[in-house]
Motif scaffolding. Sequence first.
Motif, mmCIF file in Angstrom:
data_model
loop_
_atom_site.group_PDB
_atom_site.id
_atom_site.type_symbol
_atom_site.label_atom_id
_atom_site.label_comp_id
_atom_site.label_asym_id
_atom_site.label_seq_id
_atom_site.Cartn_x
_atom_site.Cartn_y
_atom_site.Cartn_z
ATOM 1 N N ARG B 6 0.835 -1.200 0.000
ATOM 2 C CA ARG B 6 0.000 0.000 0.000
ATOM 3 C C ARG B 6 0.873 1.255 0.000
ATOM 4 O O ARG B 6 0.683 2.143 -0.801
ATOM 5 N N ILE B 7 1.842 1.281 0.912
ATOM 6 C CA ILE B 7 2.743 2.434 0.968
ATOM 7 C C ILE B 7 4.158 1.945 0.697
ATOM 8 O O ILE B 7 4.635 1.042 1.379
ATOM 9 N N ALA B 8 4.792 2.522 -0.295
ATOM 10 C CA ALA B 8 6.165 2.126 -0.599
ATOM 11 C C ALA B 8 7.080 3.335 -0.539
ATOM 12 O O ALA B 8 6.787 4.370 -1.142
ATOM 13 N N LEU B 9 8.154 3.229 0.238
ATOM 14 C CA LEU B 9 9.182 4.262 0.241
ATOM 15 C C LEU B 9 10.434 3.649 -0.358
ATOM 16 O O LEU B 9 10.868 2.583 0.083
ATOM 17 N N ILE B 52 4.842 11.091 3.961
ATOM 18 C CA ILE B 52 3.842 10.233 3.332
ATOM 19 C C ILE B 52 2.590 11.026 2.950
ATOM 20 O O ILE B 52 1.984 10.772 1.923
ATOM 21 N N ASN B 53 2.210 12.021 3.767
ATOM 22 C CA ASN B 53 1.053 12.831 3.341
ATOM 23 C C ASN B 53 1.478 14.204 2.808
ATOM 24 O O ASN B 53 0.679 15.128 2.753
ATOM 25 N N LEU B 55 3.074 16.634 3.931
ATOM 26 C CA LEU B 55 3.234 17.833 4.759
ATOM 27 C C LEU B 55 4.678 18.292 4.624
ATOM 28 O O LEU B 55 4.998 19.461 4.782
ATOM 29 N N ILE B 56 5.565 17.325 4.371
ATOM 30 C CA ILE B 56 6.960 17.626 4.043
ATOM 31 C C ILE B 56 7.242 16.945 2.712
ATOM 32 O O ILE B 56 6.898 15.778 2.528
ATOM 33 N N GLU B 57 7.816 17.690 1.785
ATOM 34 C CA GLU B 57 8.165 17.086 0.494
ATOM 35 C C GLU B 57 9.514 16.386 0.634
ATOM 36 O O GLU B 57 10.455 16.950 1.197
ATOM 37 N N HIS B 58 9.607 15.136 0.131
ATOM 38 C CA HIS B 58 10.881 14.433 0.226
ATOM 39 C C HIS B 58 11.886 15.017 -0.768
ATOM 40 O O HIS B 58 11.520 15.493 -1.832
ATOM 41 N N SER B 59 13.163 14.983 -0.360
ATOM 42 C CA SER B 59 14.191 15.566 -1.229
ATOM 43 C C SER B 59 14.611 14.586 -2.317
ATOM 44 O O SER B 59 14.908 14.976 -3.435
ATOM 45 N N ASP B 60 14.648 13.307 -1.958
ATOM 46 C CA ASP B 60 15.151 12.297 -2.887
ATOM 47 C C ASP B 60 14.360 11.017 -2.742
ATOM 48 O O ASP B 60 13.725 10.785 -1.721
ATOM 49 N N ILE B 65 1.869 5.412 -3.206
ATOM 50 C CA ILE B 65 0.720 4.886 -2.490
ATOM 51 C C ILE B 65 -0.129 4.122 -3.490
ATOM 52 O O ILE B 65 -0.500 4.675 -4.538
ATOM 53 N N ASP B 66 -0.399 2.859 -3.202
ATOM 54 C CA ASP B 66 -1.092 1.973 -4.139
ATOM 55 C C ASP B 66 -0.466 2.066 -5.525
ATOM 56 O O ASP B 66 -1.167 2.144 -6.538
ATOM 57 N N GLY B 67 0.840 2.124 -5.550
ATOM 58 C CA GLY B 67 1.554 2.115 -6.818
ATOM 59 C C GLY B 67 1.687 3.457 -7.509
ATOM 60 O O GLY B 67 2.366 3.570 -8.521
ATOM 61 N N GLN B 68 1.040 4.478 -6.961
ATOM 62 C CA GLN B 68 1.094 5.784 -7.618
ATOM 63 C C GLN B 68 2.068 6.709 -6.880
ATOM 64 O O GLN B 68 1.992 6.825 -5.657
ATOM 65 N N PRO B 69 2.968 7.358 -7.601
ATOM 66 C CA PRO B 69 3.875 8.296 -6.931
ATOM 67 C C PRO B 69 3.068 9.436 -6.307
ATOM 68 O O PRO B 69 2.207 10.016 -6.973
#
Lengths: 268, 378
Positions: B6-9, B52-53, B55-60, B65-69
């Motif tokens: 469901r959630i992939a990092l 994940i939601n 609130l903070i954008e990841h740098s790299d 979520i469910d396969g969608q970036p």
Amino acid sequence: MAPNKRHHPRTGGLGMRNDPAILSDSDLLTWRHWSAPLGWFAALGMLLVAMPHLGSLFAALDPEAREPIYRRDAFVDLLANHLLLVAGASSIAILSGVSAAIMVTRPWGRDFLPLVSQLASIGQTFPPVAVLALAVPWLGFGGLPTVVALVLYGLLPVVRNTLVGIGEVDPATREAARGMGMSPRQVLWQLELPLAAPVILAGIRTSVTVGIATAAIGSTIGAKTLGDPIIAGIINGNTAYILQGAILIGVLALSIDSVFARLLPSRR
Amino acid sequence: MTDQVRIALLNVSKRFGEDTAVDGLSLAIAPGELCVLVGTSGCGKSTTLRMINRLIEHSDGQIHIDGQPIREINEQALRRRIGYAIQSTGLFPHWTVARNIGLVPRLLKWPAERIQKRTRELMQLLGLSETEFAGKYPHQLSGGQAQRVGVARALAADPDILLMDEPFGALDPITRESLQDELLRLQARLHKTIVFVTHDMEEAMKLADRIVVMDGGKVVQQGSPQDLLTAPENAFVESLLGGRDRGLKQAGLIPVRDVMHPTGARRQTTAAAVSADDDLRGALSLMLLHRLSSLTVVDERDRTVGTLGVDDIMHRKNLLPAASAKPANQSSNQSSNQAYNQPASSSDDGDAVEDKAKVEDGAEQTSPSQDRGPRHEE
Ligand SMILES: Nc1ncnc2c1ncn2[C@@H]1O[C@H](COP(=O)(O)OP(=O)(O)OP(=O)(O)O)[C@@H](O)[C@H]1O
Ligand SMILES: [Mg+2]
């Protein structure tokens, strides 16, 4: 109208802020709740009607005066014009002050925060009389330069209190609001402004009441205000005129202030 | 579980200026999994959660979520389908409890009656009496009540995913424990995908299907509570696990019911009794307290259902691997099948089997009233 008051937005009825249930809407609608403002406005009305007939009283206060009652304009007209000037200036000050403060608390406007608060402080420290003197060559005599001076003078309390009010919103609540999926605009209208409302209103209250007192100086450059009798009294050495103008301005300011006093604690 | 994610990092990093808060983190969370992030303060747990939601954008790296970036999903739309609960609750102080709970449904423009119905359901689900609390303001609530409202608000639009950042961190131990139980009870019915942040290892052990131990923005070890206890990766994990209390903590993961000897209802063996739903740690504590080498096991109605001796605890075979994160469910399924397969026919110890089946039933549905509650699976 102690000048130091405007820097302390938590004065007045603000202690109530943490207890929104303390005054419900139904309380706001009762006669008793509004008795103080009603009393003040009744007093103001009676003064307006009675003033022209109090010749003997003022003659006793100032026996040297040739004419004890100011009659160049009806007091009602002066009061109406005075109020109009203040209303115009305050609307401009409130609209621009609140929007400027909102803009500089957005992520994209944060860079302008020091600039805006400094500009507002300068507007306040610059004496309105000097603003009048400088504005007349550009704007001519009468109401317009008076409004400009009042706007500049009234901006600071509005800007400062809006900044404080929005700044006081708990960051965790703001984060939760964003985390729930509220748009920036929804966060502003549903969270920040309602929570800041009492503080903003306190700033508006200071701005307006100070404005009512300050508008009298417009009379020096030909705006019709309740300052007319005062200026005339100073020029002619007629203390009775000065008293009549001052009493009306004072009662007017207190009347308007009492309305704010009643609005404040009830704000959610 | 399944190979569904469901959630992939994937190799996710977050830098704040020079500082790296999260450093090349990879994580795959399956649907219905309760994944707990633990670690010392500042190790990047909250940052991971907030990425994940968005609130903070990841740098790299990439988050799907469910396969969608997630960068392809509108921020607000994404957050409205992810529940979010935080330690300080973040309830709106100028809104009533009911209005706070209905926040996300209102954002999603549900019709008013549906919001009202949903709010009522949730208050019931979280044990908040509607007549008492619906009209209250957050400052009129206790910490535990406010936290319940916070969880209700997070669940309001029935999101598949729930992010919880130390939601019970500010509560006293008793309230905290009851809310943990509540969360497990909810999760057993709702099967959300939950990412839960805590720095309390006990809490992690109790709640997690999987624990992810973080340090300095990296994953140090991940696995079921059993995995961690059995084979801690290094001294850091071991110290988080409580050092020399490890044995007890491990015992705390095994229900008494899995180890006891079932007996007839009339046999009274010892003075002290332990509940079948309790764990071996509690049982050991009772034994020490009363200086007994065996205990009577009772069900929730105080009927004797078995005995538990020190030997049972010590000699139990394959204590670790089989008793996975969800021992209660597994064993209850087995034994109730057993009970159904051999009805009253077995005359010698039919009594015991019947009784045991009852215990397990009771364990499966913690309270009968739950069944009347609302269903959330769409
Ligand atoms: N907005 C931010 N700006 C700059 N640095 C930040 C920001 N948010 C977090 N950090 C830094 O990132 C690191 C990780 O922070 P984070 O909040 O994720 O820690 P945590 O594991 O949740 O800790 P705690 O258990 O104390 O809540 C910390 O060093 C913190 O100072
Ligand atoms: Mg944190």
